[in-house]
Design an enzyme around this catalytic site. Structure first.
Site, PDB file in Angstrom:
ATOM      1  N   GLY A   1      -3.903  -6.196  -2.166  1.00  0.00           N
ATOM      2  CA  GLY A   1      -5.355  -6.364  -2.228  1.00  0.00           C
ATOM      3  C   GLY A   1      -6.029  -5.692  -1.049  1.00  0.00           C
TER       4      GLY A   1
ATOM      5  N   SER B   1       0.866  -1.179   0.000  1.00  0.00           N
ATOM      6  CA  SER B   1       0.000   0.000   0.000  1.00  0.00           C
ATOM      7  C   SER B   1       0.900   1.225   0.000  1.00  0.00           C
ATOM      8  CB  SER B   1      -0.886  -0.002   1.255  1.00  0.00           C
ATOM      9  OG  SER B   1      -0.094   0.235   2.406  1.00  0.00           O
TER      10      SER B   1
ATOM     11  N   HIS C   1      -1.170  -9.554  -7.776  1.00  0.00           N
ATOM     12  CA  HIS C   1      -0.635  -8.307  -8.335  1.00  0.00           C
ATOM     13  C   HIS C   1      -0.581  -7.194  -7.291  1.00  0.00           C
ATOM     14  CE1 HIS C   1      -4.923  -7.284  -8.823  1.00  0.00           C
ATOM     15  NE2 HIS C   1      -4.536  -6.038  -8.862  1.00  0.00           N
ATOM     16  N   GLY C   2      -0.712  -7.560  -6.038  1.00  0.00           N
ATOM     17  CA  GLY C   2      -0.608  -6.575  -4.971  1.00  0.00           C
ATOM     18  C   GLY C   2      -1.207  -7.108  -3.689  1.00  0.00           C
TER      19      GLY C   2
END
Length: 114
Positions: free
Chosen positions: A45, A20, A42-43
């Site tokens: 979330g 983040s 991909h991150g």
């Protein structure tokens, strides 16, 4: 094949998995795991919706979580982007060790909402 929430992690593929605005991100190398269709997350979330974040995260909590990051966007209007609104990136990374190898761990220095 399109796997929502995923990015390519074929063997040898370099990628980035962001946390983040206030947490670490990772440069990774894919392992090419066929069980995940050669993909990984991909991150971090979201852990809560934007609406939930606006109701549950205080401005003080947001400020504390961004204390080490230069940002002009730590205010009530951006509270839905607070680190607490996202999943723990360390946990996310620990759950995909069969998909990627961590090459580099990145620490945020500055953050700007675009």
């Amino acid at each position: 094949i399109h796997r929502k929430g995923a990015t390519l992690a074929s063997k040898g593929t370099t990628g980035i998995i962001p946390g983040s605005s206030g947490t670490r991100s990772y440069i990774v190398e894919g392992k090419g795991n066929p069980d995940s269709f050669n993909s990984c997350s991909h991150g971090a979330g979201r852990a809560m919706s934007r609406g939930q974040a606006k109701k549950r995260i205080s401005l003080d909590t947001f400020r504390v979580s961004m204390a080490d990051v230069v940002s002009l966007d730590v205010d009530q209007s951006h509270i839905d982007e607070a680190p607490g609104a996202y999943k723990d990136i360390s946990l996310v990374m620990s759950q995909q060790t069969d998909l990627v190898d961590i090459v580099t761990e990145l620490r945020p220095v500055a953050s700007m909402k675009g």
